[in-house]
Design an enzyme around this catalytic site. Structure first.
Site, PDB file in Angstrom:
ATOM      1  N   GLU A  32       4.085  70.509  49.882  1.00  0.00           N
ATOM      2  CA  GLU A  32       4.789  71.536  49.120  1.00  0.00           C
ATOM      3  C   GLU A  32       5.919  72.068  49.998  1.00  0.00           C
ATOM      4  O   GLU A  32       5.767  72.215  51.208  1.00  0.00           O
ATOM      5  CB  GLU A  32       3.860  72.690  48.757  1.00  0.00           C
ATOM      6  CG  GLU A  32       2.774  72.348  47.765  1.00  0.00           C
ATOM      7  CD  GLU A  32       1.898  73.558  47.470  1.00  0.00           C
ATOM      8  OE1 GLU A  32       2.037  74.121  46.377  1.00  0.00           O
ATOM      9  OE2 GLU A  32       1.103  73.932  48.350  1.00  0.00           O
ATOM     10  N   GLU A  52      -8.139  70.388  44.476  1.00  0.00           N
ATOM     11  CA  GLU A  52      -6.708  70.082  44.559  1.00  0.00           C
ATOM     12  C   GLU A  52      -6.358  69.749  45.999  1.00  0.00           C
ATOM     13  O   GLU A  52      -6.790  70.441  46.924  1.00  0.00           O
ATOM     14  CB  GLU A  52      -5.878  71.274  44.073  1.00  0.00           C
ATOM     15  CG  GLU A  52      -4.370  71.063  44.171  1.00  0.00           C
ATOM     16  CD  GLU A  52      -3.589  72.270  43.664  1.00  0.00           C
ATOM     17  OE1 GLU A  52      -4.043  72.902  42.679  1.00  0.00           O
ATOM     18  OE2 GLU A  52      -2.531  72.591  44.252  1.00  0.00           O
TER      19      GLU A  52
END
Length: 567
Positions: free
Chosen positions: A452, A447
């Site tokens: 974020e 990932e």
């Protein structure tokens, strides 16, 4: 009738001449090295015109690419060779501009020939270079179709067994014990020799957490061994020997240490034999021994060519995929580019992701992912701290490009105005396509979190990598303090990614760089040499941001101006 079908039907006389013809090397050239060797390409026009047709020695079959620039085709010669001639037998759809390159490792390339005035037909190119991989980078077409080759032939002389080669790939292994349970399923010796850094061998959890423990590989024939690479799991050996044997019974020592440090160890050794063994005598912790990779290099043996790595991009690269979100107000995401993920979230998130009810274009060149306080009857989520209900109390949107677009290496960027409030978690990230394609579990698929943001830290954004050896709260990443609220304006979040590094940036300013060698030597394997797809989502609650509270303001919009990929 399409142009491709028309081009596939040569006049019978011409086809007969081509089928009967042979391509012969110039007198000074060495033997043909490329016939029936592994070959890869950027694209194929269809299932008939595949890359293998360009190396099959048959002038009646061909490879043909998709109808666009750029394209590439690459041959793996199976070992190092001194290349002295390349012959290109073009179909009508030939290259006006192309560069012929050679590489020892599939990453660093030397130019052999370059032109912007390719004449087509049969081109015989005298060249000089040494390597294992030969590649055509095709940058300008001579026709409206793609690129098409009847044959791509490489001539030269194989190195006399003196080039260091990976000898252990795909070879049979044996071990003192192996683990196969819920914590490490099918962790067999072969997993240490598959060149897959997300799979591993481990000693048995019931009988193998003892000293000594060992793993060995059969190279298939006698070999001269020059290097061994060990990529350890946290269950590593502090004391071990590397040994070699001719008969898998009598062993000679290549290397010994009592201060093994784990992670990635690259060891220069010298010895001959058919079998190589890691013999561990002291463990680093209360578990057993475990290796992600056990790689043996040298000459001789009976090596199986490992698949080449994907080609590295150039930066900033050429735009290969984009969504500019220039659609009418109220319309949903482009179904040719995005698919919605529906249902409750993961990571203890509290929202229910809807089938595009929460994803709409605003008519001003943006896509809006909206998080709302909205009950989904019949759903189940973790308890909402405000209402106490386990029926999902929030809705939002999560979109991905799986099955529509994935890529390996390049620059991906998005211009985003994030949502922000206690419990909000907008993100722009990449997930390994094998998560769906092969059901590879997370985090083995890899990932790459480009951005974020969590609402409880209004000025901060994060970029993070997740892999089997570092994930979740232990992911390898870095925050960036923007000095003012992240939601105050649009910002461009990007990562440049190739086989050796990743560079993360915000608004063109780099703040986090990942070096592959350093990562492997300090945290664990690099698992990013395969296709990934794009995800955008606007989560509510979850392990990272924590739950919403009385001060949480909803609805909250994550607004995307564009997403672009360059290679």
């Amino acid at each position: 009738m399409s142009g491709s079908l028309q081009r596939g039907r040569l006049p019978l006389l011409v086809a007969a001449v081509l089928a009967a013809a042979t391509i012969t090397p110039a007198l000074a050239a060495g033997p043909l090295l490329s016939q029936n060797r592994p070959v890869t390409a950027s694209t194929s026009e269809n299932a008939v015109f595949v890359p293998a047709a360009a190396v099959d020695g048959d002038l009646g079959t061909r490879w043909s690419s998709a109808f666009g620039d750029p394209q590439w085709i690459q041959i793996d010669l199976g070992g190092s060779a001194r290349v002295d001639q390349v012959t290109l037998a073009w179909e009508t759809a030939h290259a006006r501009s192309f560069t012929l390159r050679i590489s020892a490792d599939g990453n660093t390339w030397q130019d052999l020939h370059s032109t912007t005035t390719g004449p087509g037909g049969t081109q015989t190119l005298p060249v000089t270079g040494t390597g294992r991989y030969v590649r055509l980078d095709l940058t300008a077409r001579a026709t409206q179709w793609g690129y098409s080759l009847w044959e791509f032939q490489v001539f030269g002389t194989r190195d006399g067994g003196n080039a260091e080669t990976l000898l252990s790939y795909g070879k049979a292994g044996a071990a003192s014990t192996s683990q196969d349970d819920a914590n490490c399923g099918q962790c067999l010796p072969a997993k240490a020799f598959d060149r897959d850094p997300a799979t591993r061998w481990a000693t048995s959890s019931t009988t193998g957490w003892v000293d000594p423990g060992w793993i060995s590989v059969d190279l298939g024939a006698p070999a001269t061994i020059s290097k061994v690479v060990l990529q350890w799991d946290p269950a590593f050996a502090t004391a071990y020997r590397l040994e070699v044997s001719d008969d898998n019974a009598n062993w000679r020592q290549l290397y010994q240490t009592t201060t093994g440090r784990g992670f990635k160890e690259t060891l220069t050794v010298s010895g001959t034999g058919r079998y190589v063994r890691m013999f561990g005598t002291a463990r680093s912790n209360g578990y057993g021994y475990s290796l992600w990779e056990f790689q043996v290099y040298g000459t001789g043996g009976n090596p199986t060519p490992a698949p080449p790595l994907p080609p590295n991009p150039s930066f900033p690269g050429r735009l290969v995929w984009a969504d500019e979100f220039n659609a009418p107000a109220g319309s949903g995401p482009d179904a040719a580019k995005w698919q919605p993920e529906t249902g409750p979230g993961v990571n203890n998130e509290l929202q229910y992701y809807t089938n595009n009810n929460n994803a709409r274009h605003d008519g001003n060149g943006n896509l809006v992912l909206q998080a709302r306080r909205e009950v989904t009857p019949g759903s189940a989520c973790p308890p909402d701290p405000i209402s106490g209900s386990t029926t999902c109390q929030y809705t939002s949107a999560r979109l991905n490009t799986h099955g529509k677009f994935s890529f390996t290496y390049g620059r991906v960027e998005a211009r985003i105005k994030v949502s922000t409030s206690q419990g909000l978690w907008p993100a722009f990230w990449l997930l390994g396509a094998d998560f769906f394609d092969k059901r590879t579990p997370w985090p083995n698929c890899g990932e790459i979190d480009v951005m974020e943001h969590v609402g409880r830290e209004p000025n901060r954004v994060y970029s993070t990598l997740h892999a089997p050896a570092y994930n979740g709260a232990g992911g390898f990443g870095q925050p960036l303090d923007l000095s003012n609220p992240a939601a105050a304006q649009f910002r461009t979040f990007a990562v440049e990614w190739d086989s050796s590094h990743m560079t993360f940036s915000v608004d063109g300013s780099t703040f986090f760089t990942v070096d592959r060698n350093q990562l492997e030597s300090t945290r664990g394997p690099w698992v990013y040499d395969h296709p990934f797809f794009i995800i955008i989502n606007n989560a509510v609650g979850g392990d990272f941001p924590g739950p919403p509270g009385p001060g949480t303001q909803l609805p909250q919009d994550m607004v995307l101006d564009y997403v672009r990929v360059f290679q």
